[in-house]
Motif scaffolding. Structure first.
Motif, PDB file in Angstrom:
ATOM      1  N   GLY A 156      33.378  65.706  27.735  1.00  0.00           N
ATOM      2  CA  GLY A 156      34.614  64.506  27.031  1.00  0.00           C
ATOM      3  C   GLY A 156      35.194  63.708  28.173  1.00  0.00           C
ATOM      4  O   GLY A 156      34.378  62.977  28.718  1.00  0.00           O
ATOM      5  N   GLU A 157      36.426  63.515  28.135  1.00  0.00           N
ATOM      6  CA  GLU A 157      37.207  62.531  29.076  1.00  0.00           C
ATOM      7  C   GLU A 157      36.865  62.905  30.450  1.00  0.00           C
ATOM      8  O   GLU A 157      36.821  61.841  31.088  1.00  0.00           O
ATOM      9  CB  GLU A 157      38.768  62.976  28.858  1.00  0.00           C
ATOM     10  CG  GLU A 157      39.431  61.703  29.396  1.00  0.00           C
ATOM     11  CD  GLU A 157      40.977  61.875  29.102  1.00  0.00           C
ATOM     12  OE1 GLU A 157      41.792  61.031  30.058  1.00  0.00           O
ATOM     13  OE2 GLU A 157      41.348  62.803  28.603  1.00  0.00           O
ATOM     14  N   ASP A 158      36.542  64.166  30.744  1.00  0.00           N
ATOM     15  CA  ASP A 158      36.341  64.371  32.273  1.00  0.00           C
ATOM     16  C   ASP A 158      35.151  63.821  32.507  1.00  0.00           C
ATOM     17  O   ASP A 158      34.838  63.244  33.637  1.00  0.00           O
ATOM     18  CB  ASP A 158      36.283  65.829  32.451  1.00  0.00           C
ATOM     19  CG  ASP A 158      37.689  66.323  32.656  1.00  0.00           C
ATOM     20  OD1 ASP A 158      38.805  65.616  32.653  1.00  0.00           O
ATOM     21  OD2 ASP A 158      37.880  67.529  32.131  1.00  0.00           O
ATOM     22  N   PHE A 159      34.118  63.775  31.759  1.00  0.00           N
ATOM     23  CA  PHE A 159      32.726  63.113  31.654  1.00  0.00           C
ATOM     24  C   PHE A 159      32.770  61.529  31.992  1.00  0.00           C
ATOM     25  O   PHE A 159      32.239  60.997  32.733  1.00  0.00           O
ATOM     26  CB  PHE A 159      31.972  63.703  30.504  1.00  0.00           C
ATOM     27  CG  PHE A 159      30.395  63.149  30.668  1.00  0.00           C
ATOM     28  CD1 PHE A 159      29.387  63.979  31.165  1.00  0.00           C
ATOM     29  CD2 PHE A 159      30.133  61.903  30.020  1.00  0.00           C
ATOM     30  CE1 PHE A 159      28.135  63.639  31.289  1.00  0.00           C
ATOM     31  CE2 PHE A 159      28.700  61.551  30.193  1.00  0.00           C
ATOM     32  CZ  PHE A 159      27.837  62.488  30.652  1.00  0.00           C
ATOM     33  N   VAL A 160      33.597  61.120  30.805  1.00  0.00           N
ATOM     34  CA  VAL A 160      33.806  59.931  30.767  1.00  0.00           C
ATOM     35  C   VAL A 160      34.264  59.223  32.161  1.00  0.00           C
ATOM     36  O   VAL A 160      33.972  58.143  32.739  1.00  0.00           O
ATOM     37  CB  VAL A 160      34.763  59.226  29.695  1.00  0.00           C
ATOM     38  CG1 VAL A 160      35.089  57.907  29.822  1.00  0.00           C
ATOM     39  CG2 VAL A 160      33.612  59.646  28.520  1.00  0.00           C
ATOM     40  N   GLU A 161      35.421  59.999  32.689  1.00  0.00           N
ATOM     41  CA  GLU A 161      36.147  59.055  33.878  1.00  0.00           C
ATOM     42  C   GLU A 161      35.242  59.714  35.098  1.00  0.00           C
ATOM     43  O   GLU A 161      35.182  58.874  36.116  1.00  0.00           O
ATOM     44  CB  GLU A 161      37.470  60.285  33.977  1.00  0.00           C
ATOM     45  CG  GLU A 161      38.542  59.795  32.824  1.00  0.00           C
ATOM     46  CD  GLU A 161      38.790  58.329  33.016  1.00  0.00           C
ATOM     47  OE1 GLU A 161      38.755  57.537  34.235  1.00  0.00           O
ATOM     48  OE2 GLU A 161      39.268  57.713  31.882  1.00  0.00           O
ATOM     49  N   THR A 162      34.501  60.674  35.230  1.00  0.00           N
ATOM     50  CA  THR A 162      33.694  60.936  36.451  1.00  0.00           C
ATOM     51  C   THR A 162      32.707  59.872  36.560  1.00  0.00           C
ATOM     52  O   THR A 162      32.444  59.544  37.706  1.00  0.00           O
ATOM     53  CB  THR A 162      32.892  62.552  36.198  1.00  0.00           C
ATOM     54  OG1 THR A 162      33.989  63.379  36.174  1.00  0.00           O
ATOM     55  CG2 THR A 162      31.993  62.656  37.302  1.00  0.00           C
ATOM     56  N   PHE A 163      32.135  59.519  35.451  1.00  0.00           N
ATOM     57  CA  PHE A 163      30.992  58.520  35.487  1.00  0.00           C
ATOM     58  C   PHE A 163      31.317  57.022  35.375  1.00  0.00           C
ATOM     59  O   PHE A 163      30.720  56.230  35.262  1.00  0.00           O
ATOM     60  CB  PHE A 163      29.826  58.832  34.582  1.00  0.00           C
ATOM     61  CG  PHE A 163      29.049  60.106  35.104  1.00  0.00           C
ATOM     62  CD1 PHE A 163      28.186  60.086  36.153  1.00  0.00           C
ATOM     63  CD2 PHE A 163      29.117  61.224  34.292  1.00  0.00           C
ATOM     64  CE1 PHE A 163      27.501  61.213  36.515  1.00  0.00           C
ATOM     65  CE2 PHE A 163      28.399  62.356  34.548  1.00  0.00           C
ATOM     66  CZ  PHE A 163      27.934  62.371  35.827  1.00  0.00           C
ATOM     67  N   ARG A 164      32.807  56.872  34.904  1.00  0.00           N
ATOM     68  CA  ARG A 164      33.435  55.508  34.765  1.00  0.00           C
ATOM     69  C   ARG A 164      32.938  54.753  33.659  1.00  0.00           C
ATOM     70  O   ARG A 164      32.591  53.686  33.514  1.00  0.00           O
ATOM     71  CB  ARG A 164      33.230  54.823  35.988  1.00  0.00           C
ATOM     72  CG  ARG A 164      34.030  55.278  37.072  1.00  0.00           C
ATOM     73  CD  ARG A 164      33.822  54.469  38.591  1.00  0.00           C
ATOM     74  NE  ARG A 164      34.243  53.140  38.425  1.00  0.00           N
ATOM     75  CZ  ARG A 164      35.372  52.635  38.275  1.00  0.00           C
ATOM     76  NH1 ARG A 164      36.518  53.420  38.619  1.00  0.00           N
ATOM     77  NH2 ARG A 164      35.665  51.373  38.107  1.00  0.00           N
ATOM     78  N   ILE A 165      32.395  55.560  32.579  1.00  0.00           N
ATOM     79  CA  ILE A 165      32.067  55.089  31.216  1.00  0.00           C
ATOM     80  C   ILE A 165      32.950  53.966  30.662  1.00  0.00           C
ATOM     81  O   ILE A 165      33.842  54.537  30.404  1.00  0.00           O
ATOM     82  CB  ILE A 165      31.511  56.176  30.563  1.00  0.00           C
ATOM     83  CG1 ILE A 165      30.340  57.159  31.042  1.00  0.00           C
ATOM     84  CG2 ILE A 165      30.878  55.365  29.198  1.00  0.00           C
ATOM     85  CD1 ILE A 165      29.957  58.327  30.202  1.00  0.00           C
ATOM     86  N   GLY A 166      32.392  52.874  30.374  1.00  0.00           N
ATOM     87  CA  GLY A 166      33.164  51.779  29.582  1.00  0.00           C
ATOM     88  C   GLY A 166      34.093  51.130  30.483  1.00  0.00           C
ATOM     89  O   GLY A 166      34.838  50.343  29.998  1.00  0.00           O
TER      90      GLY A 166
END
Length: 328
Positions: A156-166
């Motif tokens: 979720g959000e941890d994945f998005v933030e780790t990879f700077r998605i978007g």
């Protein structure tokens, strides 16, 4: 679809290597060597064989050596080839390419988004650390990774933030350092075969050890540092303890484990040296606690005798190691 370098790992079922067992003096050492211990263990490889580099550890003026298994040692012992990953498309894109080719990816990342650091850094502190990416599932936004003493998952959000998605393009953002790990030439050697390769590595790192007793050189700097830490407070102490005292104690603790493993497979006796290096580990743990109390209370505490003990154990341990190797 899940991309993974090794067979799929269920984080809840994963059992860390004995070096990260609950009975260990230091459950964690530093993020890089801890990752490699578990990456090797997950492949059925023995991480003890790659530890002789700790005997070259030195006091480097503002830290004790942040020891890492050299890449050439990993190839000689296990057939593992490590190369730098050029993160030119962004970490997520480049990591998925490598995982698709059966390669692990080691990368620096921010502990702020790693749920395994709950209670220390997770959603609290932005701290650089190293993880080994084993699995990426883009649809579920799931990451499986080795970090510190075990294997973990985030979503979720941890994945998005780790990879700077978007995230919008940021010309000032500098990608963190990353490596990919080729596993197509891995060789699962016996302990005896690994010991035969590791013994010359031990001799190599002993030849690189400090010419003068590094603990003796550390002593006056440490005493000055403690007085400064009293003014700076516990946050500064924790950073200092990691950079200095933990690397000193945990490094030689690993060294003692290594020597006991090596003597099982070589006609050499290392128990005397291992005992001295275990003593460095134990005295350093005591020093760690006493230093914390000194910083919190701001009172005068005589820490010199403990550091002098460490210097004696280093000298006697190295002498015992030299004597054992001379006999072989």
């Amino acid at each position: 679809m899940s991309l993974h370098a090794l067979a799929l790992i269920n984080a809840s079922d994963y059992r860390p290597h004995a070096l990260h067992g609950v009975d260990r003096a230091w459950a964690e050492t530093n993020c890089y060597i801890d990752v490699w211990i578990e990456v090797l263990h997950a492949q059925g490889l023995n991480p003890l064989a790659c530890l002789p580099m700790v005997f070259a550890n030195d006091f480097d003026g503002d830290q004790w050596t942040f020891y890492k298994p050299p890449h050439e040692d990993l190839f000689a012992l296990y057939g593992i080839d490590v190369q730098e990953l050029n993160v030119w498309r962004g970490l997520l894109n480049n990591a998925t390419v490598q995982l698709g080719r059966g390669r692990l990816v080691l990368t620096e990342t921010d502990s702020f988004y790693l749920p395994d650091t709950a209670g220390t850094d997770y959603r609290t502190n932005h701290v650089k650390t190293t993880i080994a990416i084993q699995e990426i599932d883009l649809e579920q936004q799931k990451l499986g990774y080795f970090h510190n003493s075990s294997y973990h998952e985030l979503q979720g959000e941890d994945f998005v933030e780790t990879f700077r998605i978007g995230k919008p393009h940021d010309a000032t953002f500098m990608p963190l350092f990353a490596e990919f790990v080729r596993l197509d030439q891995v060789q699962n050697k016996t302990d005896a075969e690994q010991a035969a390769i590791s013994l010359p590595l031990l001799r190599k790192y002993l030849a690189r050890r400090p010419r003068n007793n590094p603990v003796s050189l550390f002593l006056p700097v440490f005493i000055r540092d403690v007085e400064q830490l009293k003014e700076e407070g516990m946050a500064a102490y924790h950073a200092y303890a990691f950079a200095c005292l933990r690397q000193l104690g945990a490094g030689f603790s690993l060294g003692a484990h290594y020597l006991r493993w090596l003597q099982q497979h070589q006609a050499l006796q290392f128990e005397a040296a291992a005992t001295e290096f275990d003593a460095i580990s134990e005295v350093t743990k005591t020093l760690l606690l006493k230093t914390a109390r000194a910083v919190m209370s701001k009172k005068a505490v005589d820490l010199v005798p403990l550091v002098e003990q460490l210097a004696v154990h280093w000298q006697q341990g190295m002498a015992a190691l030299d004597s054992s190797l001379a006999g072989g």
